[in-house]
Scaffold this motif. Structure first.
Motif, PDB file in Angstrom:
ATOM      1  N   VAL A  94       5.324  21.153  -7.926  1.00 17.67           N
ATOM      2  CA  VAL A  94       4.463  20.111  -7.792  1.00 17.67           C
ATOM      3  C   VAL A  94       3.776  20.274  -8.987  1.00 17.67           C
ATOM      4  N   SER A  95       3.138  19.047  -9.940  1.00 21.28           N
ATOM      5  CA  SER A  95       2.342  18.664 -11.197  1.00 21.28           C
ATOM      6  C   SER A  95       0.754  18.586 -11.308  1.00 21.28           C
ATOM      7  N   ASP A  96       0.738  17.999 -10.123  1.00 21.33           N
ATOM      8  CA  ASP A  96      -0.608  17.341  -9.194  1.00 21.33           C
ATOM      9  C   ASP A  96      -0.807  17.630  -8.104  1.00 21.33           C
ATOM     10  N   PRO A  97      -1.510  19.072  -7.290  1.00 19.61           N
ATOM     11  CA  PRO A  97      -1.300  19.408  -6.150  1.00 19.61           C
ATOM     12  C   PRO A  97      -2.349  18.466  -6.180  1.00 19.61           C
ATOM     13  N   ASP A  98      -2.828  17.839  -6.037  1.00 23.37           N
ATOM     14  CA  ASP A  98      -4.284  17.189  -5.749  1.00 23.37           C
ATOM     15  C   ASP A  98      -4.039  15.698  -5.288  1.00 23.37           C
ATOM     16  N   LYS A  99      -3.240  15.441  -6.268  1.00 24.12           N
ATOM     17  CA  LYS A  99      -2.905  14.410  -5.849  1.00 24.12           C
ATOM     18  C   LYS A  99      -1.072  14.361  -4.929  1.00 24.12           C
ATOM     19  N   GLY A 120      -1.279  16.654  -2.011  1.00 22.16           N
ATOM     20  CA  GLY A 120      -2.383  16.056  -1.016  1.00 22.16           C
ATOM     21  C   GLY A 120      -3.221  14.954  -0.601  1.00 22.16           C
ATOM     22  N   GLN A 121      -3.262  14.080  -1.648  1.00 24.35           N
ATOM     23  CA  GLN A 121      -3.566  12.962  -1.434  1.00 24.35           C
ATOM     24  C   GLN A 121      -2.669  11.576  -0.832  1.00 24.35           C
ATOM     25  N   ALA A 122      -1.680  11.852  -1.285  1.00 25.71           N
ATOM     26  CA  ALA A 122      -0.422  10.997  -1.441  1.00 25.71           C
ATOM     27  C   ALA A 122       0.206  11.249  -0.121  1.00 25.71           C
ATOM     28  N   LEU A 123       0.230  12.913   0.940  1.00 30.34           N
ATOM     29  CA  LEU A 123       0.380  12.929   2.246  1.00 30.34           C
ATOM     30  C   LEU A 123      -0.509  12.244   3.112  1.00 30.34           C
ATOM     31  N   GLU A 124      -2.055  12.240   2.704  1.00 27.98           N
ATOM     32  CA  GLU A 124      -3.024  11.275   3.789  1.00 27.98           C
ATOM     33  C   GLU A 124      -2.546  10.038   3.408  1.00 27.98           C
ATOM     34  N   GLY A 125      -2.287   9.825   1.958  1.00 26.19           N
ATOM     35  CA  GLY A 125      -1.812   8.103   2.216  1.00 26.19           C
ATOM     36  C   GLY A 125      -1.046   7.710   2.735  1.00 26.19           C
ATOM     37  N   TYR A 126       0.067   8.884   2.706  1.00 22.81           N
ATOM     38  CA  TYR A 126       1.073   7.955   3.596  1.00 22.81           C
ATOM     39  C   TYR A 126       0.716   8.204   5.693  1.00 22.81           C
ATOM     40  N   ARG A 127       0.199   8.694   5.412  1.00 15.67           N
ATOM     41  CA  ARG A 127      -0.430   9.528   7.106  1.00 15.67           C
ATOM     42  C   ARG A 127      -1.264   7.763   7.408  1.00 15.67           C
ATOM     43  N   THR A 128      -2.342   7.858   6.468  1.00 14.43           N
ATOM     44  CA  THR A 128      -3.266   5.892   6.772  1.00 14.43           C
ATOM     45  C   THR A 128      -2.102   5.182   6.687  1.00 14.43           C
ATOM     46  N   VAL A 129      -1.165   4.606   6.432  1.00 15.86           N
ATOM     47  CA  VAL A 129       0.234   3.838   6.125  1.00 15.86           C
ATOM     48  C   VAL A 129       0.484   2.922   7.584  1.00 15.86           C
ATOM     49  N   ALA A 130       0.898   4.624   7.717  1.00 17.19           N
ATOM     50  CA  ALA A 130       2.021   4.462   8.923  1.00 17.19           C
ATOM     51  C   ALA A 130       1.129   4.270  10.060  1.00 17.19           C
ATOM     52  N   GLU A 149       1.133  -1.449  -0.106  1.00 25.43           N
ATOM     53  CA  GLU A 149       0.183  -0.047  -0.379  1.00 25.43           C
ATOM     54  C   GLU A 149       1.136   1.606   0.134  1.00 25.43           C
ATOM     55  N   LEU A 150       2.113   0.837   0.913  1.00 15.18           N
ATOM     56  CA  LEU A 150       3.145   2.040   0.956  1.00 15.18           C
ATOM     57  C   LEU A 150       3.578   2.518  -1.133  1.00 15.18           C
ATOM     58  N   SER A 151       3.682   1.093  -0.942  1.00 14.60           N
ATOM     59  CA  SER A 151       4.966   1.390  -2.461  1.00 14.60           C
ATOM     60  C   SER A 151       3.498   2.480  -3.448  1.00 14.60           C
ATOM     61  N   ASP A 152       2.416   1.560  -3.314  1.00 15.29           N
ATOM     62  CA  ASP A 152       0.981   2.298  -4.365  1.00 15.29           C
ATOM     63  C   ASP A 152       1.135   3.768  -4.129  1.00 15.29           C
ATOM     64  N   VAL A 153       1.529   4.141  -3.174  1.00 17.43           N
ATOM     65  CA  VAL A 153       1.143   5.651  -2.174  1.00 17.43           C
ATOM     66  C   VAL A 153       2.036   6.219  -3.670  1.00 17.43           C
ATOM     67  N   THR A 154       3.284   5.779  -3.669  1.00 18.74           N
ATOM     68  CA  THR A 154       4.727   6.120  -3.930  1.00 18.74           C
ATOM     69  C   THR A 154       4.538   6.494  -5.685  1.00 18.74           C
ATOM     70  N   GLU A 155       3.783   5.064  -6.238  1.00 20.30           N
ATOM     71  CA  GLU A 155       3.894   5.096  -7.621  1.00 20.30           C
ATOM     72  C   GLU A 155       2.817   6.007  -7.866  1.00 20.30           C
ATOM     73  N   ASN A 156       2.103   5.402  -7.634  1.00 17.50           N
ATOM     74  CA  ASN A 156       0.196   6.411  -8.024  1.00 17.50           C
ATOM     75  C   ASN A 156       0.248   7.908  -8.144  1.00 17.50           C
ATOM     76  N   LEU A 157       0.966   8.160  -7.238  1.00 18.72           N
ATOM     77  CA  LEU A 157       0.512   9.417  -6.078  1.00 18.72           C
ATOM     78  C   LEU A 157       0.856  10.495  -6.296  1.00 18.72           C
ATOM     79  N   TRP A 158       2.365  10.337  -4.946  1.00 18.22           N
ATOM     80  CA  TRP A 158       3.422  10.665  -5.274  1.00 18.22           C
ATOM     81  C   TRP A 158       4.396  11.400  -6.145  1.00 18.22           C
ATOM     82  N   LEU A 159       4.765   9.849  -6.622  1.00 15.11           N
ATOM     83  CA  LEU A 159       5.588   9.984  -7.963  1.00 15.11           C
ATOM     84  C   LEU A 159       5.197  10.897  -8.731  1.00 15.11           C
TER      85      LEU A 159
END
Length: 639
Positions: free
Chosen positions: A454-459, A461-471, A401-411
């Motif tokens: 930043v290329s996509d501000p929405d993604k 924000g979603q990435a940061l929330e995703g990292y918080r959730t997984v943590a 799940e952490l890797s998916d956040v990085t690949e699909n949102l953060w990067l």
């Protein structure tokens, strides 16, 4: 100095030297030496340099890997690391002994009066002969014609070294294994020559005097190298330095695919000591080879490099040209330069080349070797199959799940690739903590900031929330496995405020901490920029679009495509530290005189004012244009 002079005066062996300098005819030697250092000085390393460096690296690698190799193949000295290391180095040297030779080295000094320097050098001949008398070097110095010019030449060879005393036989597998190496060492020649040629005092070291004979001849000129052609734009300017390094030399010290394969071989040697099942060990070795091959394919061979510096009215400017293939992609303007607060104390901005494909490749290899590690743990009895299965069931889905956040949102959110950091000191306080005595004047504190394009501000924000959730899921899982011995805890959502089309997130600092209220770590986000700072004020300044106010020559056009930028306002840093020095002295009882001296010292430090550089592409080269600025001290008022 007194002891050294007394020893010199009393030493009988120094009598010829004392007699030489007592001669009035030698009185001008110091002035000639100063003249030689006052015009042009060059250093040239030529034939054999790259081969020697590569050979030294191979010998060092042999010494490093020798013990493991010997142990793997059951050699009798596998339990003697020192002997195994020596044998590893000797094997590397003995593979091709002819590569071991004295590289050409020439140091030259342009002189104002060549005939006078040549005449003085001739006076050294008898002194040198006298000094060498009674030593193994006696009779090995003399005059020789080199390219039509007179040179004082000292000729040495390998026979002067007691090689036989090394007893290389103790490192041999078979008798005479290192005899060819020993024969080559004995035949090696070393020539040291000193003389004047074409207006230069030359000091040369090599296996012969051929390098000097070619100096200034009709052969190829360094100035004709294509890598030096761009320096023509500096014609007529006061050059202070010119440099050139060949592609061959740079490649000889760079990591190669063969080096990576060697590291993989070393890993396989260590693997052989792990006592794993044969099928498992072979599977790991296969993947190690595949990984090393993949890394090797990604390496780029360095190209040649050239540089030149010119003196300016306020310091030096330098142009560095790197002809290494920069790879695909074209540089674009670094828009983050407009988000450094205008005039920071220190800043660096660059564009990362990491892609989603790079990340997927990393995940692939981490997954492969993690699988091998799990099977090895079971094979060695460090954990049973059920424990490993439970680990996989508990943690692998979360890591996925952490890797998916990085690949699909953060990067994707940071696909722009711009990254940077900045240090400033625009916030001040007379009392940063309630326990501090109040200062007489405001104390600036360093402001550290990270800036991202930043290329996509929405993604984002979603990435940061995703990292918080997984943590939080990981924290809960660890707490569960610990049987509830860890207090219940989770990372809460930060407080979020929106102002002027920007979003700010932070965790409030408790008032009981006693810290100045300006201190408030804050994350900020706009349509194109994300920042992380120590204060809300700094976050607002960095998000605001402010063109850089950097008055250095490389920053004349910051809107062109650039690859990286660096800036240091050293004088500003000294100014920011000054009030703290004064404050510390006041708190420790320093009187006004000492404080005045401290201020004078900080003034001296400000002689160096600033440094900055920008990197861009031009004509097939990666160019770095830099400038260093200095300023004289202000004169003290006359009493």
């Amino acid at each position: 100095m007194k002891k050294a002079r007394a020893s010199y005066e009393a030493d009988e062996g120094a009598a010829p030297l004392r007699k030489f300098f007592a001669d009035p005819a030698n009185a001008e030697l110091p002035a000639l030496a100063a003249d030689a250092l006052s015009n042009e000085v060059f250093l040239y390393m030529g034939a054999g340099t790259g081969d020697l460096i590569a050979l030294i690296q191979e010998a060092a690698g042999g010494a490093r890997h020798g013990p493991g190799l010997d142990q793997l193949f059951g050699q009798k000295w596998g339990d003697d690391p020192g002997r195994a290391q020596a044998r590893g180095a000797l094997r590397a040297l003995a593979e091709k002994p002819e590569r071991l030779r004295v590289p050409a080295l020439v140091i030259g000094f342009k002189v104002s009066d060549p005939p006078k320097v040549a005449a003085q050098l001739k006076r050294v001949d008898p002194l040198l002969a006298e000094v060498l008398k009674g030593t193994p070097l006696a009779g090995r110095s003399g005059r020789a014609k080199v390219g039509g010019d007179d040179f004082l030449v000292l000729t040495l060879d390998g026979s002067l070294v007691p090689w036989d005393g090394l007893n290389l036989a103790q490192y041999e597998e078979k008798k005479g294994e290192f005899d060819p190496l020993l024969k080559h060492l004995k035949s090696m020649k070393l020539t040291v020559a000193v003389g004047v040629r074409q207006g230069y005092l030359l000091v040369a070291v090599g296996d012969s005097t051929d390098t000097i004979a070619r100096f200034g001849g009709d052969g190829p000129k360094l100035a004709d190298r294509p890598e030096l052609k761009p320096l023509a734009k500096l014609a007529g300017k006061p050059l202070t330095a010119v440099g050139y390094t060949s592609a061959k030399l740079r490649q000889s010290v760079a990591i190669t695919a063969e080096d990576v394969a060697g590291y993989a071989d070393r890993a396989k040697i260590l693997l052989g000591q792990a006592d794993l099942p044969a099928d498992q060990r072979k599977a790991i070795e296969k993947d190690l080879d595949a990984f090393a091959a993949a890394v090797g394919r990604g390496l780029t061979k360095p190209g040649a490099a050239a540089s030149a510096s010119v003196r300016t009215a306020r310091g030096w400017e330098t142009l560095d040209y790197d002809y290494t293939d920069p790879g695909p992609g074209e540089p674009r303007p670094l828009t983050l330069l407009n988000h450094l607060g205008g005039d920071p104390l220190l800043a660096a901005v660059w564009r990362s080349g990491t892609t989603v494909e790079d990340y997927r490749a990393l995940v692939k290899w981490v997954t492969v070797f993690a699988g091998h590690a799990e099977r090895a743990v079971v094979a060695k009895g460090l954990a049973d199959e059920e424990t490993v299965k439970k680990y996989r069931a508990d943690f692998v889905p979360l890591l996925k799940e952490l890797s998916d956040v990085t690949e699909n949102l953060w990067l994707p959110a940071l696909a722009d690739g711009q990254e940077g950091f900045v240090i400033d000191a625009k916030w001040t306080s007379k009392k940063w903590h309630e326990a501090m005595p109040e200062a007489d004047r405001p104390l600036p504190l360093p402001e550290f900031g990270v800036v991202l394009g930043v290329s996509d501000p929405d993604k984002f924000g979603q990435a940061l929330e995703g990292y918080r959730t997984v943590a939080n899921k990981l924290i809960a899982k660890v707490r569960e496995l610990a049987g509830g011995t860890i207090p219940e805890f989770e990372i809460p959502r930060p407080k979020v405020e929106r102002a002027g089309g920007r979003t700010f997130a932070y965790y409030p600092i408790p008032a009981e901490w006693g810290i100045d209220r300006q201190f408030q770590p804050t994350g900020g986000l706009s349509e194109r920029v994300a920042v992380l700072t120590l204060s809300r004020g700094h976050a607002e300044r960095l998000l605001a679009e402010t063109p850089p106010k950097i008055g250095l020559a490389p920053f004349a056009d910051t809107k062109r495509p650039l690859e990286s930028v660096f800036y240091l306002n050293w004088a500003g840093m000294v100014d920011a530290a000054g009030p703290w020095v004064d404050y510390a002295m006041a708190q420790t009882g320093g009187d006004e005189d000492r404080r005045r001296i401290a201020r004078k010292v900080t003034g001296v430090l400000k002689v160096f004012r600033a440094y900055g550089s920008v990197t861009y592409r031009e004509g097939g080269a990666t160019v770095t244009h830099s400038e260093a600025v200095f300023a004289d001290l202000d004169p003290e008022p006359q009493k």
